[in-house]
Design an enzyme around this catalytic site. Structure first.
Site, PDB file in Angstrom:
ATOM      1  N   GLY A   1       0.785  -1.225   0.000  1.00  0.00           N
ATOM      2  CA  GLY A   1       0.000   0.000   0.000  1.00  0.00           C
ATOM      3  C   GLY A   1       0.816   1.274   0.000  1.00  0.00           C
TER       4      GLY A   1
ATOM      5  N   ASN B   1       4.454   6.143 -11.361  1.00  0.00           N
ATOM      6  CA  ASN B   1       3.725   4.893 -11.197  1.00  0.00           C
ATOM      7  C   ASN B   1       2.219   5.145 -11.255  1.00  0.00           C
ATOM      8  OD1 ASN B   1       2.712   2.416 -10.459  1.00  0.00           O
ATOM      9  ND2 ASN B   1       3.455   2.485  -8.359  1.00  0.00           N
TER      10      ASN B   1
ATOM     11  N   CYS C   1      -0.264   1.020  -9.587  1.00  0.00           N
ATOM     12  CA  CYS C   1      -0.230   0.222  -8.359  1.00  0.00           C
ATOM     13  C   CYS C   1      -1.608  -0.362  -8.051  1.00  0.00           C
ATOM     14  CB  CYS C   1       0.248   1.064  -7.180  1.00  0.00           C
ATOM     15  SG  CYS C   1       0.435   0.102  -5.678  1.00  0.00           S
TER      16      CYS C   1
ATOM     17  N   LYS D   1       5.153   4.239 -15.568  1.00  0.00           N
ATOM     18  CA  LYS D   1       5.099   2.818 -15.240  1.00  0.00           C
ATOM     19  C   LYS D   1       3.652   2.345 -15.356  1.00  0.00           C
ATOM     20  CE  LYS D   1       6.894  -0.646 -12.051  1.00  0.00           C
ATOM     21  NZ  LYS D   1       7.719  -0.880 -10.843  1.00  0.00           N
TER      22      LYS D   1
END
Length: 303
Positions: A72, A128, A131, A166
């Site tokens: 997380g 990113n 996730c 990403k």
């Protein structure tokens, strides 16, 4: 003598090996095992605008040929990273690093990247948008071309350093999202992040991790990563960093032949803290076996 050097958007690297964010911290723990300056670079712990405690435990579970994690994005926040982690890092790592950035809004990404862009040690910003382990933001930005492009534009507007986006593998069409990022100004693409996975404790009749689902990584995802690197590199004109299930020098060569300019090593670091060192040391011999004298020559050779 095999030439292992590569250039990633102008950042010269002695070799293409980059420990992946989330598996290498800020390098402090691994410098106790070997001189981490042998690395091409490393992507440090995913950083957000504010400090995050992360998800409740248990949040990591082993799987066949891999693992599931739902940490997380636990991190101390960008201001702490700039004030404490980067100055300390200077003492033990003399090369440029890759700053991995996550957010929960477009503004979060832009704010954090703008601050890290000013740091001399940061050579590349790795944004990113993929996730799967957080609620809100995260992967939702990386599964839609428009959202991914919006984040890319916002970050590029406030930064001068190369920006790699990403991407998530949890999509049906990775190419359209990568192209949207390229058209929005991305300097490179990093893929893949973890696949969304789940395991159940059949005795307790409940998921093995508190978050129920998490990111599945490890050697089992390697073929998916190779496929996506190949697809994106054939369509996009910007460099790709390959990531996902890399565990050997042979994997690195395969990933580069698929189209990767640099290769990230993730879960393997958690199994063997010497994984990146071992890959770097064995890479010249693997290249010689295949008649490779300059590793950059093999980038994207597979048609």
């Amino acid at each position: 003598m095999v030439d292992l050097s590569v250039s990633l958007c102008g950042m010269k690297m002695d070799n293409p090996i980059v420990p992946a964010s989330g598996t290498f911290g800020f390098g402090k723990e691994f410098k106790e095992f070997y001189d981490i300056n042998i690395l091409g670079s490393f992507s440090f712990k995913g950083t957000t605008r504010e400090a995050r405690f992360g998800n409740p435990t248990p949040r990591i579970a082993e799987c066949t040929s891999g693992m599931i994690n739902a940490v997380g994005l636990q991190n101390p926040g960008v201001h702490h990273v700039i004030a404490n982690e980067l100055p300390e890092m200077k003492k033990y790592f003399r090369k440029k690093v890759i700053a991995n950035v996550s957010g929960f809004s477009v503004e979060d990404y832009a704010y954090t990247c703008a601050l890290l862009d000013k740091e001399e040690q940061v050579g590349i910003l790795e944004v990113n948008v993929s996730c799967p382990n957080v609620h809100g933001g995260g992967m939702s930005f990386g599964t839609d071309p428009k959202c991914a492009a919006e984040v890319t534009k916002a970050v590029k507007a406030v930064t001068a350093k190369p920006v790699f986006i990403k991407l998530s593998p949890n999509v049906t069409d990775i190419v359209s999202i990568a192209k949207a990022c390229e058209e929005a100004g991305a300097d490179g693409i990093c893929l893949i992040n973890t696949l969304l996975g789940m395991r159940i404790d059949t005795k307790l009749r409940k998921p093995v991790i508190a978050n129920k689902m998490g990111g599945f990584s490890g050697e089992a995802v390697f073929p998916v990563a190779v496929r996506m690197v190949y697809q994106v590199s054939k369509v996009c004109g910007i460099p790709v960093m390959g990531c996902g299930g890399v565990a050997s020098a042979g994997d690195v060569i395969e990933m580069m032949m698929a189209g990767a300019t640099a290769v990230q090593v993730g879960a393997a670091n958690l199994i063997n803290p010497y994984a990146c060192r071992d890959i770097i040391e064995s890479l010249p011999a693997e290249c010689e076996k295949l008649g490779i004298t300059k590793i950059s020559d093999i980038i994207g050779v597979v048609n």
